[in-house]
Design an enzyme around this catalytic site. Structure first.
Site, PDB file in Angstrom:
ATOM      1  N   CYS A  10       0.742  -1.176  -0.060  1.00  0.00           N
ATOM      2  CA  CYS A  10      -0.087  -0.097  -0.081  1.00  0.00           C
ATOM      3  C   CYS A  10       0.759   1.229   0.049  1.00  0.00           C
ATOM      4  CB  CYS A  10      -1.042   0.032   1.191  1.00  0.00           C
ATOM      5  SG  CYS A  10      -0.222   0.205   2.964  1.00  0.00           S
ATOM      6  N   CYS A  82      -4.184  -0.376  -2.626  1.00  0.00           N
ATOM      7  CA  CYS A  82      -4.928   0.886  -2.704  1.00  0.00           C
ATOM      8  C   CYS A  82      -4.446   1.371  -3.997  1.00  0.00           C
ATOM      9  CB  CYS A  82      -4.408   2.047  -1.786  1.00  0.00           C
ATOM     10  SG  CYS A  82      -2.857   2.058  -1.732  1.00  0.00           S
ATOM     11  N   CYS A  89       3.291   0.665  -8.503  1.00  0.00           N
ATOM     12  CA  CYS A  89       3.906  -0.480  -8.160  1.00  0.00           C
ATOM     13  C   CYS A  89       4.915  -0.804  -9.192  1.00  0.00           C
ATOM     14  CB  CYS A  89       2.910  -1.624  -8.273  1.00  0.00           C
ATOM     15  SG  CYS A  89       3.637  -3.334  -8.001  1.00  0.00           S
TER      16      CYS A  89
END
EC number: 1.20.4.4
Length: 131
Positions: A10, A82, A89
């Site tokens: 996250c 999220c 990412c």
């Protein structure tokens, strides 16, 4: 049997990914090595620690960690929790599967939001286990 590795990510490795790691270490421990990290580190939110303590899971020794590329490349599954983590990412090796399980950020919200998100994460991990 060799355990697989699941990596929860996250934004700040403060609330959602910490709670996911806590639940997954309880629910998936037989088959999975479990880690969590953040795009940034914000420290573990004391309310996340308290929310997990309320259900008998101690995450007080967890640390808020940045994404570790060695863990990513050795993961079987990376789960973003999220939209910020989903978008930011790092690119994953072809053999690493990625899933997005979006949860509201409880930080700065009433206590009931921590409890709700905690319980939603538990359900998601239980559903994942039963796949």
């Amino acid at each position: 049997m060799t355990k697989k590795t699941i990596y929860f990510i996250c934004t700040g490795n403060s609330c959602r990914s910490q709670m996911a790691e806590g639940w997954a270490k309880q629910i998936l421990a037989e088959d999975w090595n479990v880690y969590s990290a953040g795009i940034e580190t914000h420290g573990v939110n004391p309310k996340a620690i308290e929310a997990m303590k309320e259900v008998g899971i101690d995450i007080s020794n967890h640390t808020s960690d940045l994404i570790d590329n060695n863990i990513i490349k050795n993961s079987n599954l990376v789960v973003t929790l999220c939209s910020d983590a989903d978008v930011n990412c790092p690119s994953l090796p072809a053999n690493v599967k990625k899933e997005h399980w979006g949860f509201d950020n409880p930080a700065g919200k009433p206590w009931s939001e921590f409890q709700r998100v905690r319980d939603e994460i538990k359900i998601a991990i239980e559903n994942f286990k039963s796949r």
